[in-house]
Scaffold this active site. Sequence first.
Site, PDB file in Angstrom:
ATOM      1  N   HIS A 255       0.840  -1.205   0.000  1.00 39.66           N
ATOM      2  CA  HIS A 255       0.000   0.000   0.000  1.00 39.66           C
ATOM      3  C   HIS A 255       0.869   1.247   0.000  1.00 39.66           C
ATOM      4  O   HIS A 255       2.029   1.245   0.409  1.00 39.66           O
ATOM      5  CB  HIS A 255      -0.955   0.014   1.204  1.00 39.66           C
ATOM      6  N   CYS A 256       0.296   2.333  -0.494  1.00 41.93           N
ATOM      7  CA  CYS A 256       0.881   3.661  -0.358  1.00 41.93           C
ATOM      8  C   CYS A 256      -0.202   4.505   0.303  1.00 41.93           C
ATOM      9  O   CYS A 256      -0.581   4.214   1.439  1.00 41.93           O
ATOM     10  CB  CYS A 256       1.329   4.215  -1.703  1.00 41.93           C
ATOM     11  N   SER A 257      -0.720   5.498  -0.378  1.00 38.98           N
ATOM     12  CA  SER A 257      -1.852   6.241   0.169  1.00 38.98           C
ATOM     13  C   SER A 257      -3.145   5.782  -0.502  1.00 38.98           C
ATOM     14  O   SER A 257      -4.045   5.262   0.141  1.00 38.98           O
ATOM     15  CB  SER A 257      -1.658   7.744  -0.026  1.00 38.98           C
TER      16      SER A 257
ATOM     17  N   THR B  66       2.263   1.859  -5.159  1.00 38.36           N
ATOM     18  CA  THR B  66       1.913   0.438  -5.007  1.00 38.36           C
ATOM     19  C   THR B  66       2.005  -0.276  -6.345  1.00 38.36           C
ATOM     20  O   THR B  66       2.615  -1.349  -6.466  1.00 38.36           O
ATOM     21  CB  THR B  66       0.491   0.303  -4.436  1.00 38.36           C
TER      22      THR B  66
END
Length: 672
Positions: free
Chosen positions: A589-591, A597
Site C-alpha cells: 500500500h501507499c496512500s 503500489t
Amino acid sequence: MEDMSCHLTPREEQTVKEFMEIVNDLRLRRNAGPLQWNTAVKFMMARKFEVHRALALYEAHEITRFKEGLVRFDPQNNPLKKELETGKFTVLPTRDSTGAAITIFTANKHFPLNSSHQVTLQGLVYQLDVALHSVDTQRCGIIFIYNMIGSKYVNFDYELCQKILSLLKGAYPARLKKVLIVAAPMWFKAPFKILRLFVREKLRERVSMVNLPQLSLHIPRGSLPWELGGILRLDHNAWLLHCLKTNSNGDLCDISSIPTSPSSGMILYQSYEGMMQNGNGPLSDGEMEDLGELTSSVHEKHNCEEREKEVEVVKKQNQDTMLSPCSTRADISVEDKLRDASSLTSNPERDSSKDGKKGNMLLEEFIQHLCQKGRKGLYEEYAEIKSKPLEGTFNIAKLKPNQPKNRYSDVLSYDHSRVKLTCPADQPSLDYINANYVDGFQQEKAFISTQGPLPKTFSDFWQMVWEQKSLVIVMTTRTIERSRGKCGQYWPKQEETSVNYGDFNIFNNGVEHFKDFILTSLVLTDLKTETCREVVHLQFISWPDYGVPHSALAMLTFRDKVREQQAQALLVLGTEWKDHPRGPPIIVHCSAGIGRTGTFITLDSCIQQLEATGMIDVRGTVEKIRFQRAHSIQMPDQYVFCHLALLEYALSRGLLQDIDLSGFDDSDSESE
C-alpha cells in the site's frame, strides 16, 4: 522417513487413497506387496494430486527403472562408487528463493567412454531419491543445472541427455521447476533445435540457456557454489555420506510391480477408465518428437571428428562482446546480438512493429525499445494505456455503508477482484475493504493492493492480514508528506509496545533502520483464539515528495529485502502453508494504493519474469495489474521509472556493462 499424513489436507489424503487403491490392485495381480504411503504421496504431489496424471507418472517411472536397470544400488562398490566420487552430479545443501532443491550435472566431468548410461543414471537417481526424502523438495520441486563450463564435445552424450530429460520431465516423482543450461559452447548452440522444446509451453517456461552472470537471476548467489559464481564451498563427500546414512534404496527403487516386459507396462493407466487422454506415455507426442529431433540433430551435426577443430575456429571469431545498447558495430549486427540473446528463451507471443517492440522482449530488444521511444514515447505509451476504458464495476465500493471506508472517493475496489472479509451473514456490507488481489508472474493473488488504512479501517486491515495469512506488509509512503496525511499510524511505532484494533493485538517486537527503509517485526494476535503470528512491516521512506526516486537502486534493494523477508517467513511457517511456493499474498500500500503500489508490484513482477524467462514486458504487466486494481501506475513518470529501474537491475546483476541513454530527454512530473 517422516510420515507425510500430517502435511496433507483432507482432500489430498483422499486422492492419495484413490491412487493407492488402483495401484495396489494391479500390484496384487502381479503378486507384489502394497505400495508404501509415503511413496504414493511422492507421486501424487509431483502431479498436484491429480490421480490420473500420477498413475501415468508411476507407470512411466517403473518402466524407466526396469528398462535402465536403476535398481539394487550398491554405492559402496564399483562401478557406482567410482561414478559417485566423480562429483559430476550432486545435490546442493542450499535451495533457491522458492524452496526448490538445486541439482548440478557438470558436463566436463563426464566421459561417455568411461561410464555407461546405466551407471551414470544410477548415480543420478540414487542421489535424487535421497533428496526427495525432504518434504520441501516434494512440495517445491527441483532445479536441474547442466553446467557446460569448460566442456568439450568429447564430454557430450546426446543419448544420455535425452534419457535424463525424459526421466526428469515425465518419469520421476519430483516437480521439475527449471532446466538451466549454463555457458553452452558454440558447438552446442549451432544446432539449436532445442528451441523446439521451448515451443511446448510447459518446457518453454522451464528451460533456459544462460551465461554465468545470468545464472544469479535464477538462483541467489548465496545458494550457488563458487564454481558457478556463488559463495558456497561445495562438499560433495559430505553429501555422499549423508546419502549413505539415509539408505534410500528400497523406496522408489521398488519395481516389483513392473511386468517382465517393459512393453506391457502401460496396463495401469490404460485400465483407468479412459482418464488418460494420452496413452503413449508421460510426454505428449509432440514433446517426445521434439526431444528426439533435438538429440538426433546434435548428434548428426557433430559426428565428424574434425567438427571440434572447426568449432574452435568459429569460437574465436565469435567472442561474445557486450556493447553499449544504443551503439552498433559493423562486424556485429543487431540480428547477431538478438540471436545470442534468444538463448535465454523462446516466446511465440513476441510481436514487433515499426516503432519498436511490443509485448515480451529480450533484454537487447527492451533497450532498443527505450532508445527508439525515449521519455516522450513512453509518456505517449502510458497515455494509450490510461485512455483505455475501465474493465469492471465498483458496485460494492459505492454502497452507502462502504463509502466512508474509501480514503479517496475516486479510488475504489473492483468488484471482480476485491478482497472480502469474513462477516456475519446478516451484515454483508462488513465484508468490504478497499483492497484488490493482484497476480504476480506465474502466481495468482501474489499481492494485495490496498489503500493506506484509515483510523476507522485499522481493524479491517488487520483482519485482512490475518485471514489472508500474509507475512509481509510493504508500505511505500510516509504517514505524512508535504503536510498532508497519507496514511494512518496503524501499527505500534515504538519497540515493546502494543495496540488493539478490533479483535487483534499488534505488538512491536523490534525495529531496524536502514538507509532507505524501516523494518519492523510485529506479532499479530487473534484475541478470540489467542493464537499469534509474526508479520514483517517494511516501510520505504526514500520516495521524494515530488516525482520518483532519482535512482532505482534504493527501490531495488528494498524489493530484494521484501523477497528475502517473505522467503524467511515462509520457512518459519513451514508445512502450515500448502499453496504457492512463493507464499501468501504480500500486502502493498501507499496512500491510494495505485501509484507507488502499482510501481512496486510492476517492478517485482517484471523482475520475476526476467529471472524466469529472460523476457521483459512492462506494458503487458501494467495492463494486467490495472485490470485487477484500477488506475495502477498513476503517473507517466512512474511508468518511465519502471523501465529505467529494470535497466539498473540488469546492470546490478552484471547482465549489462554500460548503458547510453543520453538522448532520453529528462523531464520532471509529479507522482504520488
